[in-house]
Design a protein around this motif. Structure first.
Motif: not given
Length: 325
Positions: A172-173, A240-241, A271-274, A298-302
């Motif tokens: 993703l990153v 993402p911590l 949320d794919l970032v978290a 939201s569309e990407n849950h972020h």
């Protein structure tokens, strides 16, 4: 005698943003329902990465806005807005076949274990999606599943080998979050942290609340960890911590920054970032941290506006203001 009202410092996340003053006003409206004037500040570091801000009232796709032509189209092309189970299953499969999945001894890139484990991953993500939706339906009052404030939510982030969990985040990153790459690997981290540091008011100005979104939560955390500022409340959303690969890049071992009196961490399971949703097992003293799960539609849950509107975010901020005003 009343103490001075606290100052709120916002630290935005990945992607380009609208101009600084408008962005601060949007965060004010989402969190407080009104403009907070000089009571709030925005640590605006997007100018370090982007030559021009977004047009007024356009929301970057990485903040949960609609996919449009230009930079946001790259996120769409990457598949970032596919259903989470499709995106992660695909990217994990690609990463596995490209790298041989280091650490997955006994598994072959094209063998039956791939199908079984990837199928389990899809099943887990679907279950997390349903759980997040169920939490949303069940929300009342505080309305969140919490850990750290008297409630308990046993949650295994992902019952699969760590390389599979983290492969999705790496991919993703690599595909979409160039700011994360710039922060950790492109030498941009010190400049971003300087913007955050300069946004903090002098200690003599009164109590401080810090709210960081996504990569902004990392920058805010590292600044507070380094400078040991007195902070009444630290709020991290879509952060993402909790991810080991992010923790590996931090200048200091994970811990609650000295001076932080309370830390609220909020995320949506989708949320794919978290990808990690609980900070309490990783950061000490854990009794200062509350992890809360919410529904971010939201569309990407972020999306930041959807996070700031949650009672899990508003309630501790309002309580802090009420106690200190």
């Amino acid at each position: 005698m009343h103490r001075r009202r606290p100052t709120v410092v916002y630290v935005h996340g990945n992607g380009n943003k609208v101009r600084s003053g408008l962005l601060k006003s949007q965060w004010d409206q989402a969190l407080f329902g009104r403009d907070m004037a000089d009571t709030s500040r925005m640590a605006y570091w997007a100018a370090l990465q982007y030559a021009h801000p977004l047009p007024d009232f356009q929301v970057d796709a990485l903040d949960g806005g609609p996919v449009i032509e230009g930079e946001s189209a790259a996120a769409a092309a990457s598949g970032m807005f596919d259903p989470p189970e499709e995106f992660v299953a695909r990217t994990v499969g690609e990463a596995w076949r490209e790298t041989g999945a280091p650490g997955l001894e006994g598994r072959t890139p094209e063998g039956p274990h791939d199908v079984a484990v990837e199928g389990a991953l899809v099943g887990w993500l679907r279950e997390m999606t349903y759980l997040a939706e169920t939490l949303g339906e069940a929300e009342t009052g505080g309305g969140t599943a919490r850990t750290g404030d008297g409630g308990a939510l046993p949650l295994e982030v992902l019952p699969l080998p760590r390389p599979l969990r983290t492969a999705a985040f790496r991919e993703l990153v690599r595909r979409t979050f160039k700011d994360v790459h710039a922060y950790f690997f492109g030498g941009r981290g010190p400049a971003i942290r300087q913007v955050v540091e300069e946004a903090l008011p002098p200690p003599a100005d009164g109590p401080l609340v810090v709210i960081g979104h996504s990569l902004g939560s990392v920058a805010a955390y590292e600044v507070l960890r380094e400078h040991e500022r007195e902070v009444e409340l630290l709020v991290t959303v879509g952060s993402p911590l909790a991810i080991t690969e992010v923790q590996d890049q931090l200048a200091r071992p994970p811990a609650v920054p000295d001076g932080v009196r309370a830390w609220r961490n909020v995320s949506d399971l989708r949320d794919l970032v978290a990808l990690g949703h609980t900070l309490r097992p990783e950061y000490t003293p854990s009794e200062l941290i509350t992890d809360a799960l919410v529904t971010n539609n939201s569309e990407n849950h972020h999306g930041i506006s959807q996070y700031l509107a949650q009672s899990a975010v508003r309630e501790p901020v309002d309580r802090t203001f009420g106690q200190l005003a």
